[in-house]
Design an enzyme around this catalytic site. Structure first.
Site, PDB file in Angstrom:
ATOM      1  N   GLN B 127       0.779  -1.162   0.054  1.00  0.00           N
ATOM      2  CA  GLN B 127      -0.074  -0.134  -0.037  1.00  0.00           C
ATOM      3  C   GLN B 127       0.974   1.088   0.039  1.00  0.00           C
ATOM      4  OE1 GLN B 127      -3.497   0.189   2.598  1.00  0.00           O
ATOM      5  NE2 GLN B 127      -2.608   1.802   3.585  1.00  0.00           N
ATOM      6  N   SER B 130       0.637   7.111   2.243  1.00  0.00           N
ATOM      7  CA  SER B 130       1.015   8.020   3.155  1.00  0.00           C
ATOM      8  C   SER B 130       2.042   8.766   2.642  1.00  0.00           C
ATOM      9  CB  SER B 130       1.697   7.478   4.603  1.00  0.00           C
ATOM     10  OG  SER B 130       0.501   6.934   5.421  1.00  0.00           O
ATOM     11  N   GLU B 245      -9.990  -2.738   5.545  1.00  0.00           N
ATOM     12  CA  GLU B 245      -8.847  -2.674   6.420  1.00  0.00           C
ATOM     13  C   GLU B 245      -9.178  -2.801   7.772  1.00  0.00           C
ATOM     14  OE1 GLU B 245      -4.370  -0.674   6.552  1.00  0.00           O
ATOM     15  OE2 GLU B 245      -5.940   0.079   5.663  1.00  0.00           O
ATOM     16  N   GLU B 377      -6.486   7.617  17.625  1.00  0.00           N
ATOM     17  CA  GLU B 377      -6.976   8.995  18.050  1.00  0.00           C
ATOM     18  C   GLU B 377      -7.910   9.246  17.023  1.00  0.00           C
ATOM     19  OE1 GLU B 377      -3.847   8.106  18.048  1.00  0.00           O
ATOM     20  OE2 GLU B 377      -3.578   8.413  20.512  1.00  0.00           O
TER      21      GLU B 377
END
Lengths: 371, 393
Positions: B127, B130, B245, B377
């Protein structure tokens, strides 16, 4: 393998929810809690009690041959959750989930118990005094009392054989009494060899239905906290816009959502009626029931503390209806030895290799029928 | 039908079939880490072995090399897989993330081109999402893919791509409209990692192995036939991938049930020496692993009767990642001074030392759980906003 409720089960829960949304609001609870004596409390609850009786869930777990609906504990678990969500003062769950099925099981082996069963199904109140406790709920609406000195026998009394003193619970809606024998004329006493297993199954049912009520209570408390966090503004914005608040309420929801399937699976593993107990390996079943009891208590505990915190000073005031749900959760959490007794039994089962471990053991081993 | 918690005869037969196949085929000696060159190839070989038994993609349709198993059957397969301590899936991101995405959004030509090679382990996928300035805030990504005839010309810098050092292909998000902002103008594009103009540099992880990588693109030319879905549709496709995912398939419950089982066994052996608080945390971990498994069975049943999984996937991700960390912390606590030993001498040494090293490896990896696949978070924000209906910040 099918781990979802069916349409009938969901509709039954929805019908109870609708009724309680109308007749068991925070204002209703407050009126009952502030009733000055037993009579005015009973008056405050009378309409709701009648309407709940009309739904006909009381005899849900009584076998059809004995005049009940012949349903399984799993059919009642969502109803127990709804009763919890509304902090229902009436002992619907205690009666339908435990006391009446226990009486029916006794009736199956005892003619004198059998003679009173129709009256109990017809609406006579029935209270249950566990052998290890002298505290009883709902005696003021009971006609019959099931009890025993130990779990090797089971006795049925008319309520007038006892005197009692009202005891105050932290939960102002729990009609708690302490019983003392006045006379000793039971309607019947059975010491049948099947009695110990009846008590064990009754305890499992009680633990699972209390757990389901705690899930409902936790869900309600978190919903109240979320609603308040949207309404209450500080620093020019809703307090619920702050991550510190959002993350706390998210944590509560996580705890609830991972307790729920444990409670449902415990309910789904219980037997059809108390006298035809489960076909599961009972050591495995006891572990699952204990897990359900622990998980539901932890969810309710976190939900109550978090909801009070999110309400700020309001959370600490008598004026807020949140207290009724929190206090019910605290009262239920201590029953049957509370978290610690359940945890201890599960912990010992794990450490002393009494249950099989591993990914293929999730649903335990079923015993051959009749074993 | 009401709740029925017994397996059917067909499900029991499947379990038996999987169990027998794994008994015969799982390597007796555990493979080297797939974050090393040698271990990567050994794991690729294992993917081929799985494929030869038609066990590599059990939920895929038969025409793509799968068995068309339903989700409950998948759970049974996974239970047996972890029970057998079978090797980790080096192509996990391909199997569980890219494959399902392609089946939903790819053209027939793309499916025929990629899926069989993915299924057989010939192509291992990474993947590539990012960027240094776009982690949790993925929509801030800046790498561009500008159309030039029948190619995209790609420039930019990607990072934290798991397994990209040795993998063959990447599935990526690029900005195809350079004037666009945030979620708009992004496209989902796949490319071979050895494309000219693509440079992969491994980044050592906590355990010292290059388990992830950063990737530099300098005028790399990627054919437009590698665009998945429509140009500009990248964000919604990526979110579908993220749903797989976090939702169900990235971390099957059996993985944690197996860890919990090993943890309880470790605690039983350590009982007399261990402090009661630590032993109690072991029991709590076991309960939570069971709870995660039960929850997954419920979700699977709901999906099979027509339901869908949405933001509640975030509940799963938080729960399993924090559970995994707690399990490994408890194990490290039980192991005491033995836990720190890291030398390779241990591998041929006693069984208990190998076990200790396995726990430390697992502990290091479990620290990543609350970070990857969307930091916890962020997941808690999603739960608060989309499950509970609380306001966005």
């Amino acid at each position: 393998m099918q781990f979802t409720f069916d349409e009938d089960q969901r509709l039954a829960a929805q019908s109870l929810r609708d009724l309680l949304d109308d007749l068991c609001t925070g204002a209703d609870l407050r009126r009952a809690a502030e009733a000055c004596d037993a009579t005015s409390f009973t008056v405050a609850c009378a309409t709701r009690r009648d309407r709940i009786k009309e739904l006909g869930f009381d005899a849900a777990l009584v076998p059809e041959a004995q005049g009940g609906l012949g349903l399984r504990p799993v059919d009642l678990v969502l109803l127990a959750e709804e009763a919890g969500r509304a902090a229902l003062p009436e002992p619907l769950v205690e009666t339908a989930g435990v006391a009446l099925p226990l009486l029916a099981a006794l009736a199956a082996i005892d003619p004198r118990a059998d003679a009173v069963l129709p009256a109990a199904i017809g609406g006579a109140g029935i209270a249950l005094r566990w052998p290890d406790s002298d505290l009883v709920v709902g005696i003021d609406t009971a006609d019959l009392v099931l009890t025993a000195e130990s779990e090797t026998s089971l006795a049925l009394y008319s309520v007038d054989q006892f005197e009692w003193v009202a005891r105050e619970s932290v939960d102002p809606l729990r009609r708690l009494t302490q019983l003392r024998a006045r006379a000793v004329e039971p309607i019947t006493v059975s010491r049948d060899a099947s009695i110990p297993s009846l008590w064990r199954e009754a305890r499992r049912c009680a633990a699972v239905f209390d757990a389901a009520q705690l899930i409902g209570l936790a869900d309600r408390m978190n919903a109240l906290a979320v609603a308040y966090s949207l309404e209450r503004k500080q620093f020019g914005k809703a307090i619920g816009a702050n991550q510190a608040v959002k993350h706390q309420l998210a944590n509560v929801q996580i705890q609830i959502e991972f307790a729920r399937p444990v409670v449902y699976s415990a309910a789904g593993s219980l037997g059809g009626s108390l006298s035809a107990p489960t076909d599961m390996d009972t050591r495995w079943l006891d572990a699952r029931v204990a897990h359900a009891a622990i998980a539901a208590r932890d969810a309710a505990d976190l939900a109550a503390r978090t909801a009070i915190q999110v309400h700020g000073a309001m959370g600490y005031s008598w004026e807020l209806d949140l207290q009724f749900y929190a206090k019910r959760s605290w009262a239920l959490s201590g029953l049957h030895g509370g978290r610690s007794a359940h945890f201890r039994s599960l912990h010992e089962a794990l450490m002393q290799q009494r249950i099989e471990l591993g990914p293929d053991q999730l649903f335990g081993r079923s015993l051959p029928r009749g074993a | 039908m009401s709740i029925e918690l017994q397996y059917t005869a067909k499900q029991r037969a499947l379990r038996q079939e999987v169990r027998e196949w794994l008994q015969t085929n799982v390597p007796k000696k555990s493979l080297a880490s797939y974050d090393t060159a040698e271990g990567f190839e050994a794991h690729r070989q294992w993917e081929r072995t799985l494929h030869s038994g038609r066990w590599s993609m059990v939920t895929w349709p038969e025409k793509f090399g799968g068995r068309g198993l339903d989700l409950i059957e998948w759970l049974i397969f996974e239970e047996e897989y972890y029970r057998a301590d079978a090797p980790g899936r080096v192509n996990q991101n391909g199997v569980f993330l890219f494959g399902p995405t392609l089946m939903e959004y790819g053209t027939d030509e793309q499916k025929a081109r990629f899926l069989p090679r993915l299924a057989s382990g010939e192509d291992i996928w990474a993947q590539v999402w990012s960027e240094p300035q776009a982690g949790s805030d993925l929509a801030a990504l800046r790498s561009t893919a500008i159309r030039d005839g029948d190619h995209y010309v790609v420039n930019g810098h990607k990072i934290w791509s798991t397994r990209a050092v040795f993998a063959d292909w990447g599935f990526a998000l690029f900005r195809t409209d350079p004037a666009s902002e945030r979620h708009r103008g992004l496209s989902y594009i796949v490319f071979p990692l050895d494309t000219p103009g693509v440079r992969v540099r491994g980044i050592p992880q906590l355990d010292g192995e290059a388990g992830f990588a950063e990737i530099f693109f300098e005028d790399a030319r990627i054919p437009v036939t590698n665009l998945i879905g429509a140009e500009g549709q990248g964000w919604s496709i990526a979110m579908a991938t993220a749903g797989f995912e976090r939702g169900l398939m990235l971390r099957s419950p059996a993985r944690f049930q197996r860890t919990a089982q090993r943890l309880v066994e470790l605690a039983r052996r350590a009982q007399s020496d261990a402090d009661p608080g630590l032993l109690a945390s072991v029991t709590q971990c076991w309960m939570d692993a069971e709870a995660y498994a039960l929850s997954t069975y419920m979700t699977a049943s709901r999906l099979m009767s027509g339901g869908s999984i949405g933001a509640e996937a975030s509940l799963n991700k938080v729960f399993w990642s924090e559970l995994d960390l707690r399990m490994h912390r408890a194990a490290i606590g039980l192991l005491g001074a033995r836990a720190e030993l890291r030398d390779r001498l241990g591998e041929s040494a006693q069984e208990d030392l190998r076990e200790a090293m396995r726990w430390m490896d697992g502990f290091l990896f479990s620290l990543a759980g609350p970070i990857y696949a969307g930091a916890n978070e962020i997941q808690r924000n999603i739960i608060a906003e989309r499950v509970l209906g609380m306001p966005k910040v």
